[in-house]
Design a protein around this motif. Sequence first.
Motif, PDB file in Angstrom:
ATOM      1  N   GLN A 161      20.538  44.766  27.726  1.00  0.00           N
ATOM      2  CA  GLN A 161      19.903  44.636  29.041  1.00  0.00           C
ATOM      3  C   GLN A 161      20.781  43.823  29.987  1.00  0.00           C
ATOM      4  O   GLN A 161      21.374  42.818  29.587  1.00  0.00           O
ATOM      5  CB  GLN A 161      18.537  43.962  28.912  1.00  0.00           C
ATOM      6  CG  GLN A 161      17.549  44.743  28.082  1.00  0.00           C
ATOM      7  CD  GLN A 161      16.122  44.476  28.498  1.00  0.00           C
ATOM      8  OE1 GLN A 161      15.259  45.318  28.296  1.00  0.00           O
ATOM      9  NE2 GLN A 161      15.843  43.334  29.096  1.00  0.00           N
ATOM     10  N   THR A 162      20.828  44.256  31.240  1.00  0.00           N
ATOM     11  CA  THR A 162      21.617  43.542  32.248  1.00  0.00           C
ATOM     12  C   THR A 162      20.806  43.376  33.529  1.00  0.00           C
ATOM     13  O   THR A 162      21.369  43.350  34.626  1.00  0.00           O
ATOM     14  CB  THR A 162      22.920  44.299  32.551  1.00  0.00           C
ATOM     15  OG1 THR A 162      22.598  45.616  33.019  1.00  0.00           O
ATOM     16  CG2 THR A 162      23.803  44.398  31.324  1.00  0.00           C
ATOM     17  N   THR A 163      19.509  43.240  33.424  1.00  0.00           N
ATOM     18  CA  THR A 163      18.656  43.041  34.591  1.00  0.00           C
ATOM     19  C   THR A 163      19.112  41.821  35.393  1.00  0.00           C
ATOM     20  O   THR A 163      19.298  40.741  34.833  1.00  0.00           O
ATOM     21  CB  THR A 163      17.195  42.829  34.154  1.00  0.00           C
ATOM     22  OG1 THR A 163      16.717  44.021  33.538  1.00  0.00           O
ATOM     23  CG2 THR A 163      16.318  42.494  35.343  1.00  0.00           C
ATOM     24  N   ASP A 164      19.345  42.009  36.689  1.00  0.00           N
ATOM     25  CA  ASP A 164      19.725  40.907  37.584  1.00  0.00           C
ATOM     26  C   ASP A 164      21.030  40.224  37.164  1.00  0.00           C
ATOM     27  O   ASP A 164      21.291  39.088  37.559  1.00  0.00           O
ATOM     28  CB  ASP A 164      18.616  39.850  37.653  1.00  0.00           C
ATOM     29  CG  ASP A 164      17.550  40.159  38.672  1.00  0.00           C
ATOM     30  OD1 ASP A 164      17.909  40.432  39.822  1.00  0.00           O
ATOM     31  OD2 ASP A 164      16.357  40.129  38.319  1.00  0.00           O
ATOM     32  N   MET A 165      21.869  40.881  36.423  1.00  0.00           N
ATOM     33  CA  MET A 165      23.049  40.231  35.854  1.00  0.00           C
ATOM     34  C   MET A 165      23.914  39.559  36.918  1.00  0.00           C
ATOM     35  O   MET A 165      24.346  38.414  36.767  1.00  0.00           O
ATOM     36  CB  MET A 165      23.877  41.226  35.062  1.00  0.00           C
ATOM     37  CG  MET A 165      24.938  40.596  34.169  1.00  0.00           C
ATOM     38  SD  MET A 165      25.706  41.862  33.118  1.00  0.00           S
ATOM     39  CE  MET A 165      26.609  40.835  31.956  1.00  0.00           C
ATOM     40  N   PHE A 166      24.190  40.277  38.024  1.00  0.00           N
ATOM     41  CA  PHE A 166      25.017  39.743  39.110  1.00  0.00           C
ATOM     42  C   PHE A 166      24.247  39.691  40.427  1.00  0.00           C
ATOM     43  O   PHE A 166      24.865  39.522  41.485  1.00  0.00           O
ATOM     44  CB  PHE A 166      26.271  40.598  39.294  1.00  0.00           C
ATOM     45  CG  PHE A 166      27.103  40.762  38.061  1.00  0.00           C
ATOM     46  CD1 PHE A 166      27.900  39.730  37.598  1.00  0.00           C
ATOM     47  CD2 PHE A 166      27.073  41.944  37.337  1.00  0.00           C
ATOM     48  CE1 PHE A 166      28.656  39.879  36.457  1.00  0.00           C
ATOM     49  CE2 PHE A 166      27.837  42.104  36.192  1.00  0.00           C
ATOM     50  CZ  PHE A 166      28.627  41.062  35.743  1.00  0.00           C
ATOM     51  N   SER A 167      22.959  39.837  40.399  1.00  0.00           N
ATOM     52  CA  SER A 167      22.217  39.931  41.655  1.00  0.00           C
ATOM     53  C   SER A 167      22.333  38.636  42.464  1.00  0.00           C
ATOM     54  O   SER A 167      22.364  37.538  41.922  1.00  0.00           O
ATOM     55  CB  SER A 167      20.744  40.258  41.393  1.00  0.00           C
ATOM     56  OG  SER A 167      20.079  39.202  40.761  1.00  0.00           O
ATOM     57  N   ILE A 168      22.432  38.810  43.771  1.00  0.00           N
ATOM     58  CA  ILE A 168      22.545  37.713  44.745  1.00  0.00           C
ATOM     59  C   ILE A 168      23.812  36.892  44.506  1.00  0.00           C
ATOM     60  O   ILE A 168      23.861  35.704  44.803  1.00  0.00           O
ATOM     61  CB  ILE A 168      21.275  36.828  44.767  1.00  0.00           C
ATOM     62  CG1 ILE A 168      20.020  37.667  44.564  1.00  0.00           C
ATOM     63  CG2 ILE A 168      21.148  36.085  46.116  1.00  0.00           C
ATOM     64  CD1 ILE A 168      18.731  36.902  44.505  1.00  0.00           C
TER      65      ILE A 168
ATOM     66  N   ASP B 257      20.656  39.524  30.981  1.00  0.00           N
ATOM     67  CA  ASP B 257      19.707  39.323  32.075  1.00  0.00           C
ATOM     68  C   ASP B 257      19.963  38.017  32.822  1.00  0.00           C
ATOM     69  O   ASP B 257      20.112  36.956  32.197  1.00  0.00           O
ATOM     70  CB  ASP B 257      18.272  39.303  31.542  1.00  0.00           C
ATOM     71  CG  ASP B 257      17.802  40.670  31.064  1.00  0.00           C
ATOM     72  OD1 ASP B 257      18.545  41.641  31.249  1.00  0.00           O
ATOM     73  OD2 ASP B 257      16.689  40.741  30.506  1.00  0.00           O
ATOM     74  N   SER B 258      20.033  38.091  34.153  1.00  0.00           N
ATOM     75  CA  SER B 258      20.176  36.921  35.040  1.00  0.00           C
ATOM     76  C   SER B 258      21.392  36.061  34.692  1.00  0.00           C
ATOM     77  O   SER B 258      21.430  34.877  35.019  1.00  0.00           O
ATOM     78  CB  SER B 258      18.903  36.058  35.005  1.00  0.00           C
ATOM     79  OG  SER B 258      17.785  36.774  35.446  1.00  0.00           O
ATOM     80  N   MET B 259      22.402  36.649  34.104  1.00  0.00           N
ATOM     81  CA  MET B 259      23.560  35.891  33.633  1.00  0.00           C
ATOM     82  C   MET B 259      24.228  35.104  34.761  1.00  0.00           C
ATOM     83  O   MET B 259      24.643  33.955  34.569  1.00  0.00           O
ATOM     84  CB  MET B 259      24.553  36.842  32.986  1.00  0.00           C
ATOM     85  CG  MET B 259      25.626  36.190  32.151  1.00  0.00           C
ATOM     86  SD  MET B 259      26.516  37.464  31.212  1.00  0.00           S
ATOM     87  CE  MET B 259      27.748  36.453  30.396  1.00  0.00           C
TER      88      MET B 259
END
Length: 318
Positions: free
Chosen positions: A112-119, A89-91
Amino acid sequence: MGVIAKYKFNNTLEANLLPEFNSEFTSDLYTVTDEVNGEVTTRTIESDSLPTLMRFGQVWEEEETRASNKSRALLEILDMDTSELTIGDSMFRYCINLTSIVCNWNTSNITQTTDMFSICQSLVNIDVSNWETSKFTNIYKIFQDCNVLRTLDMRNWNTSNITNFSRAFYSADNITTLDISNWVISDNADISGAIGDNALLKYIKCDIPNTIQKISSLLPTRTSDNLGVIIYQGTETLPQETIDTLNSRGWTVNTNPTLIAKYKYDSKIYKNTIPEFNEGYMGFVEDEEVDENGVVTRKIEHVELSTYVRFGYNDTIR
């Protein structure tokens, strides 16, 4: 000691960029070595132990509207040992200057990979084609707002345990090609906004009829002079209702793509050999055989041809 992370960062933004580790992975367990070249530092972290968390990005609660110096400073991931990671998450969330990630990772323990590469708004190079995803349960916003990413090859992902696909590719506005050949989407999965209105998305490869049916109503509407293409080579006949939904949104079905290239390569020397094509072009990859010596027989297909295919080095970039 083994390398657990090697990366480049802008030291004028963040002079001591370290990822967030799980609380048990304390500073006495690892060593840090730096190579400084002007404003850019190449940092290597080594340890006899492995962390269960490595996070460069910002979690949602920290800052919702802008990147911090920490997340802005990260430029490139050169190596990571992810074999013990459990949470992604958020990595890399809000790492807006991150351009490239070497992703030959062991992801077998991540759930879980929530928001892993977001933005990650500068990310142009990422290979997730061979990730082990059987324990993944949540990929919410994994690639949301990756604005310059052009193609994603996720053909080998096992998605059978994922219950949240929501906004996975939302506002990833430059993606033209998705390979989700073997994706299974369960009936109780949340797929709301998974694709979004990605106007440039034109090619999707999928061989699972139920998955095509589920995403058909999510696809961006295309015009009659610029139709989208679903490449389908499954064994079952697609239901006419699914085809009608696709057609109503400007998408056609192609069951016989053109062979672009077929070749053998030694995966012990290089694990994922794909030739260089013209910008934005990605053929759909299938490995027909891997022998006991690591020799892979690979074919690449598409419904249109590339203007060039290059396996060798270009003198201008050698």
